[in-house]
Design a protein around this motif. Structure first.
Motif: not given
Length: 207
Positions: A7-24, A104-109
């Motif tokens: 899963v390649f994540l591209v997001d300029d929001d550090d908090a969102v990006r880190d949260s998604l990375a941990r989730f995946f 749309e953020k926040p997406a249902e996990p």
């Protein structure tokens, strides 16, 4: 090359990006993260299977612009859009350009994970089809110009005597060429040969 889907994540929001990375990662997926589209373009391994989870609004190059750049570069990696400020026009534009999902953020996990798994499966299918097409193209390239003429007429439903008359050769010659076509295309029946012709985009109406 690592062939595990990523899963390649591209997001300029550090908090969102880190949260998604941990989730995946917790879901058992490999993840690579980028804070800018330019980073993804310069560092992402295009040969690695997987999908792209992409923020819509980013500085320098936004999500739709990155999508367009990847499409122009013939990238087939499926794209899932995430946005905190998306409108109908943006979602329509993204989907028309080939995005597989738009959230749309926040997406249902659970919904986001299901979308990612669908996108990874789609990517695997596309890559398998590309390998198959390359193999069919390799077989087709083995045919001589005359064998190609016979091939096109066989899959168009012509009989040997009709092909012989159209090409100005004997039926025996047509049979020889036909046999070579079957051998080079690695087929055992006209029906199978016709399926390959359709896959290659070869018309069924040879004149």
């Amino acid at each position: 090359m690592n062939s595990d889907p990523t899963v390649f994540l591209v997001d300029d929001d550090d908090a969102v990006r880190d949260s998604l990375a941990r989730f995946f990662s917790a879901s058992g997926l490999h993840v690579r993260s980028f804070s800018r589209a330019k980073e993804y373009l310069s560092e992402a391994d295009v040969d690695r299977p997987g999908c792209l989870v992409l923020d819509l609004w980013m500085p320098e190059i936004d999500g739709l612009e990155l999508q367009a750049a990847l499409r122009n570069g013939a990238s087939s990696r499926p794209i899932i859009f995430l946005t905190g400020h998306g409108g109908v026009s943006e979602s329509v534009a993204a989907m028309k350009a080939g995005a597989t999902d738009f959230f749309e953020k926040p997406a249902e996990p659970s919904e986001l994970l299901a979308a990612v798994n669908r996108a990874i499966a789609l990517d695997a299918q596309r890559r398998a089809e590309a390998v198959e097409f390359a193999d069919l193209t390799r077989r087709l390239a083995k045919l001589t110009p005359r064998e190609r003429e016979v091939f096109e007429r066989v899959v168009a439903g012509r009989l040997n005597k009709q092909i012989a008359r159209e090409l100005g050769v004997s039926e025996k010659t047509v049979k020889v060429h036909r046999g070579r076509v079957m051998e080079k295309m690695e087929t055992r029946s006209v029906a199978e040969l016709a399926r390959l012709a359709e896959r290659l985009g070869i018309g069924m109406d040879a004149t």
